[in-house]
Every structure is written in structure tokens, then in C-alpha cells.
Design a protein around this motif. Structure first.
Motif, PDB file in Angstrom:
ATOM      1  N   GLY A  33      -8.709  15.862   9.409  1.00  0.00           N
ATOM      2  CA  GLY A  33      -9.863  16.035  10.228  1.00  0.00           C
ATOM      3  C   GLY A  33     -11.018  16.350   9.544  1.00  0.00           C
ATOM      4  N   ARG A  34     -10.833  17.180   8.413  1.00  0.00           N
ATOM      5  CA  ARG A  34     -12.169  17.756   7.974  1.00  0.00           C
ATOM      6  C   ARG A  34     -12.814  16.693   6.777  1.00  0.00           C
ATOM      7  N   ALA A  35     -12.009  15.616   6.494  1.00  0.00           N
ATOM      8  CA  ALA A  35     -12.673  14.457   5.894  1.00  0.00           C
ATOM      9  C   ALA A  35     -12.931  13.316   6.405  1.00  0.00           C
ATOM     10  N   ASN A  36     -12.959  13.510   8.155  1.00  0.00           N
ATOM     11  CA  ASN A  36     -13.104  12.135   8.947  1.00  0.00           C
ATOM     12  C   ASN A  36     -13.762  12.793  10.156  1.00  0.00           C
ATOM     13  N   GLY A  42     -31.724  16.015  13.970  1.00  0.00           N
ATOM     14  CA  GLY A  42     -33.275  15.249  14.020  1.00  0.00           C
ATOM     15  C   GLY A  42     -33.247  14.339  14.881  1.00  0.00           C
ATOM     16  N   LEU A  43     -32.267  14.511  16.222  1.00  0.00           N
ATOM     17  CA  LEU A  43     -32.251  13.231  17.368  1.00  0.00           C
ATOM     18  C   LEU A  43     -31.849  14.224  18.459  1.00  0.00           C
ATOM     19  N   PRO A  44     -32.418  13.848  19.450  1.00  0.00           N
ATOM     20  CA  PRO A  44     -31.722  14.594  20.830  1.00  0.00           C
ATOM     21  C   PRO A  44     -30.201  14.455  20.759  1.00  0.00           C
ATOM     22  N   LEU A  45     -29.448  15.536  21.308  1.00  0.00           N
ATOM     23  CA  LEU A  45     -27.993  15.637  20.989  1.00  0.00           C
ATOM     24  C   LEU A  45     -27.287  14.600  21.606  1.00  0.00           C
ATOM     25  N   PRO A  46     -27.476  13.894  22.884  1.00  0.00           N
ATOM     26  CA  PRO A  46     -26.824  12.658  23.229  1.00  0.00           C
ATOM     27  C   PRO A  46     -27.074  11.573  22.366  1.00  0.00           C
ATOM     28  N   GLU A  47     -28.448  11.420  21.574  1.00  0.00           N
ATOM     29  CA  GLU A  47     -28.526  10.210  20.784  1.00  0.00           C
ATOM     30  C   GLU A  47     -27.827  10.689  19.438  1.00  0.00           C
ATOM     31  N   ALA A  48     -27.606  11.900  19.018  1.00  0.00           N
ATOM     32  CA  ALA A  48     -26.952  12.139  17.825  1.00  0.00           C
ATOM     33  C   ALA A  48     -25.433  11.728  17.930  1.00  0.00           C
ATOM     34  N   ALA A  49     -24.996  12.144  19.220  1.00  0.00           N
ATOM     35  CA  ALA A  49     -23.405  11.573  19.471  1.00  0.00           C
ATOM     36  C   ALA A  49     -23.462  10.105  19.498  1.00  0.00           C
ATOM     37  N   ASP A  50     -24.319   9.471  20.038  1.00  0.00           N
ATOM     38  CA  ASP A  50     -24.233   8.035  20.068  1.00  0.00           C
ATOM     39  C   ASP A  50     -24.077   7.440  18.683  1.00  0.00           C
ATOM     40  N   ALA A  51     -25.004   8.124  17.784  1.00  0.00           N
ATOM     41  CA  ALA A  51     -25.119   7.735  16.317  1.00  0.00           C
ATOM     42  C   ALA A  51     -23.700   8.167  15.577  1.00  0.00           C
ATOM     43  N   VAL A  52     -23.208   9.141  15.919  1.00  0.00           N
ATOM     44  CA  VAL A  52     -21.849   9.435  15.308  1.00  0.00           C
ATOM     45  C   VAL A  52     -20.874   8.593  15.640  1.00  0.00           C
ATOM     46  N   ARG A 107     -21.314   4.998  16.445  1.00  0.00           N
ATOM     47  CA  ARG A 107     -21.602   4.124  15.935  1.00  0.00           C
ATOM     48  C   ARG A 107     -21.019   4.197  14.354  1.00  0.00           C
ATOM     49  N   TRP A 108     -21.169   5.137  13.725  1.00  0.00           N
ATOM     50  CA  TRP A 108     -21.184   5.176  12.311  1.00  0.00           C
ATOM     51  C   TRP A 108     -19.275   5.224  12.066  1.00  0.00           C
ATOM     52  N   TYR A 109     -18.474   5.916  13.014  1.00  0.00           N
ATOM     53  CA  TYR A 109     -17.359   5.967  12.697  1.00  0.00           C
ATOM     54  C   TYR A 109     -16.379   4.953  13.381  1.00  0.00           C
ATOM     55  N   LEU A 132     -12.581   4.104  12.310  1.00  0.00           N
ATOM     56  CA  LEU A 132     -12.186   5.467  12.527  1.00  0.00           C
ATOM     57  C   LEU A 132     -12.295   5.853  13.831  1.00  0.00           C
ATOM     58  N   ARG A 133     -11.664   6.861  14.504  1.00  0.00           N
ATOM     59  CA  ARG A 133     -12.151   7.438  15.725  1.00  0.00           C
ATOM     60  C   ARG A 133     -13.204   8.345  15.667  1.00  0.00           C
ATOM     61  N   PRO A 134     -14.114   8.365  16.366  1.00  0.00           N
ATOM     62  CA  PRO A 134     -15.578   9.181  15.996  1.00  0.00           C
ATOM     63  C   PRO A 134     -14.707  10.662  16.214  1.00  0.00           C
ATOM     64  N   GLY A 135     -15.143  11.613  15.453  1.00  0.00           N
ATOM     65  CA  GLY A 135     -14.814  13.251  15.662  1.00  0.00           C
ATOM     66  C   GLY A 135     -15.765  13.933  15.144  1.00  0.00           C
ATOM     67  N   ALA A 136     -15.856  15.206  15.827  1.00  0.00           N
ATOM     68  CA  ALA A 136     -16.739  16.119  15.114  1.00  0.00           C
ATOM     69  C   ALA A 136     -16.148  17.482  15.226  1.00  0.00           C
ATOM     70  N   ALA A 137     -16.619  18.064  13.779  1.00  0.00           N
ATOM     71  CA  ALA A 137     -16.225  19.297  13.695  1.00  0.00           C
ATOM     72  C   ALA A 137     -17.305  20.481  14.022  1.00  0.00           C
ATOM     73  N   LEU A 138     -16.895  21.529  15.094  1.00  0.00           N
ATOM     74  CA  LEU A 138     -17.784  22.312  15.676  1.00  0.00           C
ATOM     75  C   LEU A 138     -17.736  23.718  15.174  1.00  0.00           C
TER      76      LEU A 138
END
Length: 247
Positions: A42-45, A54-64, A66-68, A73-79
Motif C-alpha cells: 500500500g505504501r508504494a501504491n 493545490g485543488l479543491p479536495l473533490p477535484e484532487a480526489a478525482d485527479a487521484v 484518474r492517475w491510478y 491500479l485501484r486508486p488509494g490514499a494514505a491518510l
């Protein structure tokens, strides 16, 4: 050293840990870090959520997402810590699944004596077989050997025999990161984890480190007790969130 609390805050320590466990592909999203490592750990993905994307949070989530998705890869976030709560709330509202907490523990680095442990600059095949027998060896090595000054510790019952305990150490600045600590089930409760930790502490001190960090799942009670006895204290916690599977 005159102090027992970490000199770094949550975001700075997470960045140190990210440099010590780097993904083969990384890209900043403002203060966040997008990481892709072929699915190995998970740490590397996951996107490391620190600072302002640098974006509103919903837009940042959408960018994440798209990138994954573009990398299969399944989009994931470490919080990590309280600083990521706002982003976590946005992801939760979008249906991202939450994992259990992972504790980040720290301590001043105090070199310890102990038995000799094999230290190698790269993980041998049998080292990987004990740590992650299900992992693709090439993908695992790309992540494990990418952190700069790394070492791979192994305890073998006799020369040439498969290891019964392994761990990885990496030095980033003043910090020794300990990870991948694994003891074969039939050899547990014999002090081997402590033996490996002591060897890594000696190596880390020789590399100029003054502090140590490690991560442990909240549900891993035996490991948490081992680290508590060794003087490690909780610095912060993080968890992952995973986007819904693509339709």
C-alpha cells in the motif's frame, strides 16, 4: 540524546518514510505524492495525503482516481494524522473503503548488542520468500532497494539455510526506518525479532542515524508489545482508503 520525542511533525516524518520506501513512479499533486509500484504494498501504491493538493479536495480526489486508473491500479490514499481528516471525509463521502489503523512508532536510536546477523545490500530470493512469498520478485526489489542506503538483515540457523527471520533497514537523513520484519511461524517467541532489530540499530548508527521509525498494524498486538518494550512510542497513525472498484 536529551529528548525522547520525535523532532519531526507528522507530514515531515511521512515524507522521510516515503523517501525510504519509494515507488518506482512518483508524481507530486501539490503537497500530495502520487505513488505507483505495480501493486507491491500500500505504501508504494497510494497517494500520500500531506499538505495542500493545490485543488479543491473533490477535484484532487478525482485527479487521484484518474492517475491510478491510467496505470491499471485501484486508486488509494494514505491518510496520516489529523491533518488528513478533511481529505478523508471527502473520500469517505465518495464511498472509498477504509482500512485499519497503522501506527507509526519512533524512538531515539540506541545501538544494541547481540548476536551476529547477516546483512546484505539486496534481498536474496529466500529473504523475499519469507517476507512476501506472493510478491513478484522484480516488482518487490524495485521498491525495496530504491530507498538509498538500505540493508537486508537475515537470521539463518546455519550458513546457506533459509532465513528464519528477516527485516529491512533504510537510512534517510537522521532516520533509520525498519520494515519487513518477519519471523517464520515455527521460530517465533525466541527473541529473533529483537536480534534483528538490534543488528539494524547498530547498522543505522554506523550510518549516522539518530532516530528510528517503523510502522505496525493496530491489530498486531505481539509486535506492538515488542516495540513498546524496546522504547518506541506512538508518533501518529495513518490508514488507507480505497476507491470503489471500477464498474
Amino acid at each position: 540524546m536529551g529528548q525522547s520525542r520525535s523532532p519531526l511533525g507528522v507530514a515531515d516524518l511521512e515524507r522521510v518514510a516515503a523517501r525510504g520506501w519509494p515507488a518506482p513512479e512518483e508524481e507530486p499533486l501539490g503537497g500530495w505524492l502520487l505513488r505507483a509500484g505495480g501493486g507491491f504494498t500500500g505504501r508504494a501504491n497510494t497517494a500520500l495525503v500531506t499538505g495542500d493538493p493545490g485543488l479543491p479536495l473533490p477535484e484532487a480526489a478525482d485527479a487521484v482516481v484518474r492517475w491510478y486508473r491510467a496505470r491499471g491500479l485501484r486508486p488509494g490514499a494514505a491518510l496520516p494524522g489529523v491533518q488528513a481528516r478533511a481529505a478523508g471525509a471527502v473520500l469517505a463521502a465518495a464511498g472509498w473503503e477504509r482500512s485499519e489503523d497503522v501506527l507509526v512508532l519512533t524512538a531515539p536510536l540506541v545501538p544494541a548488542g547481540g548476536a551476529d546477523v547477516e546483512l546484505a545490500p539486496a534481498p536474496a530470493d529466500d529473504w523475499l520468500a519469507l517476507y512476501r512469498p506472493d510478491a513478484d520478485p522484480a516488482g518487490a526489489r524495485a521498491v525495496l532497494t530504491g530507498g538509498g542506503r538500505t540493508v537486508f538483515a537475515a537470521v539463518r540457523p546455519e550458513p546457506g539455510a533459509p532465513p528464519v527471520a528477516v527485516a529491512r533497514g533504510v537510512v534517510t537523513g537522521d532516520w533509520l526506518g525498519v520494515s519487513a520484519l518477519t519471523v517464520a511461524e515455527e521460530h517465533r517467541r525466541r527473541g529473533l525479532a529483537g536480534t534483528v532489530m538490534a543488528a539494524l540499530s547498530r547498522w543505522g548508527a554506523a550510518q549516522g542515524a539518530h532516530w528510528v521509525y517503523l510502522q505496525v498494524s493496530a491489530s498486531n498486538t505481539p509486535a506492538r508489545e515488542l516495540y513498546r518494550r524496546a522504547g518506541h512510542v506512538e508518533h501518529h497513525r495513518y490508514h488507507y482508503r480505497w476507491a470503489p472498484e471500477a464498474p
